[in-house]
Motif scaffolding. Structure first.
Motif, short mmCIF file in Angstrom:
data_model
loop_
_atom_site.label_atom_id
_atom_site.label_comp_id
_atom_site.label_asym_id
_atom_site.label_seq_id
_atom_site.Cartn_x
_atom_site.Cartn_y
_atom_site.Cartn_z
N TYR A 1 -5.40 -0.10 -7.48
CA TYR A 1 -6.10 -0.39 -6.23
C TYR A 1 -6.86 -1.70 -6.41
O TYR A 1 -7.03 -2.20 -7.51
N SER B 1 0.83 -1.20 0.00
CA SER B 1 0.00 0.00 0.00
C SER B 1 0.86 1.25 0.00
O SER B 1 1.76 1.40 0.84
N LYS B 2 0.58 2.15 -0.93
CA LYS B 2 1.25 3.46 -0.96
C LYS B 2 0.52 4.43 -0.04
O LYS B 2 1.12 5.32 0.54
N ASP C 1 0.35 0.58 -10.72
CA ASP C 1 -0.10 1.65 -9.84
C ASP C 1 -1.61 1.56 -9.84
O ASP C 1 -2.27 2.00 -10.76
N ASP D 1 -6.58 0.07 -12.40
CA ASP D 1 -5.58 1.10 -12.58
C ASP D 1 -5.98 2.32 -11.76
O ASP D 1 -7.13 2.76 -11.79
N TYR D 2 -5.01 2.88 -11.03
CA TYR D 2 -5.33 3.98 -10.12
C TYR D 2 -5.83 5.22 -10.85
O TYR D 2 -6.75 5.91 -10.39
N ASN D 3 -5.25 5.54 -11.99
CA ASN D 3 -5.61 6.77 -12.70
C ASN D 3 -6.86 6.64 -13.56
O ASN D 3 -7.74 7.49 -13.54
N ARG E 1 -4.12 3.51 -2.75
CA ARG E 1 -3.18 3.22 -3.82
C ARG E 1 -2.25 2.06 -3.47
O ARG E 1 -1.74 1.97 -2.35
N GLN E 2 -2.00 1.19 -4.45
CA GLN E 2 -1.17 0.01 -4.25
C GLN E 2 -0.17 -0.17 -5.39
O GLN E 2 -0.36 0.34 -6.49
N GLN E 3 0.91 -0.92 -5.09
CA GLN E 3 1.88 -1.32 -6.09
C GLN E 3 2.22 -2.79 -5.89
O GLN E 3 1.95 -3.37 -4.84
#
Length: 426
Positions: A274, A247-248, A272, A292-294, A252-254
């Motif tokens: 979730y 978790s960033k 990048d 995808d986060y974006n 958000r995750q990687q």
């Protein structure tokens, strides 16, 4: 149907896939203890050798029931195995993990042949859910972790930790134990869960989940914790690379790769997103799903040990699960159901069901082992060829959820709650 797979040019490096989870601090206050003796029971008479089939394609209709602990926490009320069972098959024995013991069951008679208990007082409730013990690669040891209470000493109070027991699969007695300390903060023994998630040639990876996550890497030679990592989420290991979802921030995750032979050093990071989830997909590959986060677009990809992309996954990936057959094929299935076979080394699609333009349906897969896929359709149990998808047996007698050359463990067709050990018969 839409294909689940688009193969990319990048392929996998040589590796061995096992599950791993998050990470944390380790100490070995009593590593390499003299183990507490286990209770063993010797049968009054020796049974004749059982026949083995590698792989089995038929199972005897009659079998013996396994203890309730074999399915604890894994079987839903409607008779579905919703999560991996807390048991492992080795030879003619079933090793069933519980919070306070490891039972060894003769799969031919259903009798308990040994009970292994931890040296320290168990800290979890006796009926707490547990994960399967993990054998070492040579099959000589069965590794099982226990959540235990380490006694206080002087001004140091008692504390909860992990005792890792290595049980000899020939004697069914504990060969050695290692104590692991420093559990995740924010949890308690009532919501902390421990499991062995990996066993390479030299290292066992043990994880605990509570308010946080922690992973210990135990050197099987020195029988001491080699390193630990904290605050690392759900993960898997390919060869010597631990692939973890971290978790960033709160959303958000990687996905990161850690070198398990070099103190868990991070060697790459990818994606990048979730709602990311890692799905073990054989000895060379791992499947990642999420968003995808974006853009919010669905993520479906297969990665190799060095973080390279081997394949793209497409279509509805809800409920994705993958099973390696311990040979060369990985079977992935979604909730639709849609079943796809992948080359476990390259990620290349071998076959998929339902057939596009055909009339064959996808089975509900229960297990895969040594070139055979086991499952059920509306017609009952079925066994398929893992490489081609062709029916190998339309009446195997059972749809095992765990299988080896001697035994297929399947749900009782009568009550859908009890696990039955069916002898392999062909």
């Amino acid at each position: 149907m839409r294909s689940i797979l688009k193969v990319s040019a990048a392929l996998s490096a040589t590796a061995t896939l096992v599950l791993v989870a998050g990470c944390g601090g380790a100490a070995e206050p009593g590593a390499d203890h003299k183990p507490k003796a286990s209770k063993s029971k010797t049968p009054a008479t020796s049974a004749p050798p059982r026949k083995s089939y590698d792989p089995p394609q038929k199972f005897a209709a009659k079998g013996v029931p396994l203890p309730e602990a074999a399915g604890r926490g894994s079987i839903t009320r409607d008779g579905t195995v919703a999560r991996p069972l807390p048991l492992a098959l080795h030879g003619t024995s079933a090793y069933i993990a519980a919070a306070d013991s490891l039972q060894v069951i003769d799969t031919g008679t259903g009798k308990t042949t040994a009970t292994v208990r931890p040296r320290h007082k168990p800290a979890a409730e006796s009926d707490a859910e547990t994960d399967a013990p993990i054998p070492t690669q040579d099959g000589q040891l069965m590794l099982v972790p226990f959540l235990v209470e380490f006694p206080g000493k002087g001004t140091t109070p008692s504390r909860v930790g992990i005792e890792l027991d290595a049980v000899n699969t020939k004697t069914n007695k504990t060969d050695w134990t290692v104590d692991l300390d420093d559990l995740p903060s924010g949890g308690s023994e009532h919501d902390t869960r421990v499991r062995v998630v990996a066993a390479t040639k030299s290292t066992a990876v043990v994880s605990a989940y509570g308010g946080d996550a922690v992973t210990y890497a135990v050197d099987l030679g020195t029988r001491k914790a080699a390193w630990h990592k904290e605050h690392v989420g759900t993960a898997a290991v390919i060869g010597d690379t631990a692939v973890s979802v971290t978790s960033k921030d709160s959303v958000r995750q990687q996905v990161i790769g850690l070198d398990i032979n070099h103190d868990g050093k991070q060697i790459w990071k990818k994606l990048d997103g979730y709602e990311l989830t890692a799905h073990p997909a054989g000895p060379h590959l791992i499947a990642i799903t999420g968003r995808d986060y974006n853009s919010g677009d669905a993520i479906g990809t297969v990665l190799t040990a060095d973080g390279s992309k081997a394949a793209d996954l497409s279509g509805d990936l809800s409920g994705l699960t993958c099973r390696y057959d311990d040979a060369s094929v990985t079977i992935c299935q979604t909730e639709e159901p849609r079943t796809t076979a992948l080359n476990a080394e390259t990620g290349k699609q071998l076959w998929t069901l339902p057939e596009k333009g055909g009339n064959r349906v996808a089975p509900t897969v229960t297990a895969a082992w040594h070139g055979v896929v086991y499952g059920t359709t509306s017609n009952g149990p079925v066994a398929l060829d893992a490489k081609t998808g062709a029916d190998r047996s339309t009446s195997p007698g059972a749809a095992p959820v765990a299988v080896n050359e001697y035994t297929g463990v399947a749900l009782d067709p009568g009550d859908h709650r009890t696990l039955i050990a069916h002898p392999a018969a062909g």
